[in-house]
Design a protein around this motif. Structure first.
Motif, mmCIF file in Angstrom:
data_model
loop_
_atom_site.group_PDB
_atom_site.id
_atom_site.type_symbol
_atom_site.label_atom_id
_atom_site.label_comp_id
_atom_site.label_asym_id
_atom_site.label_seq_id
_atom_site.Cartn_x
_atom_site.Cartn_y
_atom_site.Cartn_z
ATOM 1 N N CYS A 186 -8.265 6.937 -0.827
ATOM 2 C CA CYS A 186 -9.028 5.690 -0.662
ATOM 3 C C CYS A 186 -8.109 4.538 -0.269
ATOM 4 O O CYS A 186 -8.464 3.706 0.579
ATOM 5 N N CYS A 192 0.836 -1.210 0.000
ATOM 6 C CA CYS A 192 0.000 0.000 0.000
ATOM 7 C C CYS A 192 0.867 1.255 0.000
ATOM 8 O O CYS A 192 0.591 2.223 -0.731
ATOM 9 N N THR A 205 -12.749 -4.512 -1.786
ATOM 10 C CA THR A 205 -14.166 -4.201 -1.576
ATOM 11 C C THR A 205 -14.312 -2.920 -0.768
ATOM 12 O O THR A 205 -15.113 -2.038 -1.114
ATOM 13 N N ALA A 206 -13.535 -2.811 0.312
ATOM 14 C CA ALA A 206 -13.578 -1.605 1.142
ATOM 15 C C ALA A 206 -13.107 -0.387 0.356
ATOM 16 O O ALA A 206 -13.711 0.692 0.436
ATOM 17 N N PHE A 207 -12.043 -0.577 -0.426
ATOM 18 C CA PHE A 207 -11.535 0.512 -1.274
ATOM 19 C C PHE A 207 -12.630 0.996 -2.219
ATOM 20 O O PHE A 207 -12.875 2.201 -2.364
ATOM 21 N N ILE A 233 -15.501 2.893 -0.347
ATOM 22 C CA ILE A 233 -15.102 4.248 0.039
ATOM 23 C C ILE A 233 -15.123 5.173 -1.175
ATOM 24 O O ILE A 233 -15.684 6.273 -1.134
ATOM 25 N N THR A 293 -8.354 2.890 3.490
ATOM 26 C CA THR A 293 -8.629 1.460 3.649
ATOM 27 C C THR A 293 -7.558 0.804 4.511
ATOM 28 O O THR A 293 -7.865 0.000 5.405
ATOM 29 N N GLY A 300 -8.109 1.693 8.017
ATOM 30 C CA GLY A 300 -9.202 0.906 8.572
ATOM 31 C C GLY A 300 -8.710 -0.431 9.091
ATOM 32 O O GLY A 300 -9.111 -0.889 10.170
ATOM 33 N N TYR A 301 -7.835 -1.083 8.324
ATOM 34 C CA TYR A 301 -7.234 -2.342 8.772
ATOM 35 C C TYR A 301 -6.415 -2.129 10.044
ATOM 36 O O TYR A 301 -6.483 -2.921 10.994
ATOM 37 N N PHE A 350 -10.029 -6.007 1.129
ATOM 38 C CA PHE A 350 -9.376 -4.707 0.953
ATOM 39 C C PHE A 350 -9.941 -3.976 -0.267
ATOM 40 O O PHE A 350 -10.310 -2.796 -0.183
#
Length: 218
Positions: free
Chosen positions: A68, A14, A95-97, A100, A72, A75-76, A93
């Motif tokens: 984004c 990331c 999906t969350a990205f 958002i 994400t 969030g983790y 990951f």
């Protein structure tokens, strides 16, 4: 008691992607990036680039993707610190990205649609530009913050909470700058402004909170 060690490869990836996005921004928009980094300190960036602003130009798109991505990852990090160790799952990951990104794009698009319908496009265009700038600045801030939380502070709970407050401070300060620059318009339409705040600013977060609170995630 020491925390069980989990792989940090996902966070490294990331960070590398985020750095690549920022490098591309620097190559394509070097002058604008320098002005953007002073966003919180003064209003020069908003004043200079507002007139040439279009809905998500290349500068904003790259920084929006950066936000984004880092949001994400954060969030983790928050989940690990507040709930328990969990490996970074690729499908979750992305999906969350996507959620958002889609949520923010739909929110901003809806605001512009309201401005078009009610003949308030120019004021709401100013508002969305300032909102996007605040979000993108928070994304740049999250990159070093995530790195510190993962590789130096080892997912320390208090540090994560401070990070949450810092991001909220940036977003709230951006809202304050927006109010200051549109004070006459807001005072002339105060009731509509309150409705806007309740429905488009606070409303989505309340809905998300209630959904998560009723789901099996909590």
């Amino acid at each position: 008691m020491l925390r069980e060690v989990t792989s940090n490869d996902g966070y490294v990836l990331c960070a590398l992607i985020s750095l690549l996005l920022l490098l591309i921004v620097k190559i394509l928009h070097a002058r604008r990036l320098i002005d953007f980094l002073g966003f919180l300190g003064n209003s020069n960036y908003l004043r200079i680039y507002l007139k040439d602003h279009s809905f998500f130009d290349s500068f904003d798109v790259l920084l929006f993707c950066n936000f984004c991505l880092n949001a994400t990852a954060f969030g983790y990090i928050a989940y690990v610190a507040l709930v328990g160790d969990v490996a970074m799952n690729g499908s979750v990951f992305f999906t969350a990205f996507g959620l958002i990104a889609l949520g923010l794009v739909l929110k901003i698009g809806f605001e512009l649609l309201i401005g078009f319908v009610f003949d308030l496009y120019n004021p709401l265009n100013v508002l969305t530009f300032q909102q996007i700038s605040s979000i993108n600045f928070a994304g740049v801030l999250l990159l070093p913050m995530n790195a510190l939380l993962v590789f130096y502070l080892n997912f320390e709970k208090s540090a994560v909470l401070i990070g949450v407050l810092l991001v909220l401070f940036v977003l709230i300060l951006g809202m304050v700058k927006t109010i200051q620059s549109n004070l006459k318009l807001i005072l002339g339409n105060f009731l509509y402004f309150i409705l806007y705040i309740c429905t488009l600013e606070f409303g989505p977060y309340i809905i998300i909170y209630k959904y998560l609170n009723q789901s099996s995630y909590l």
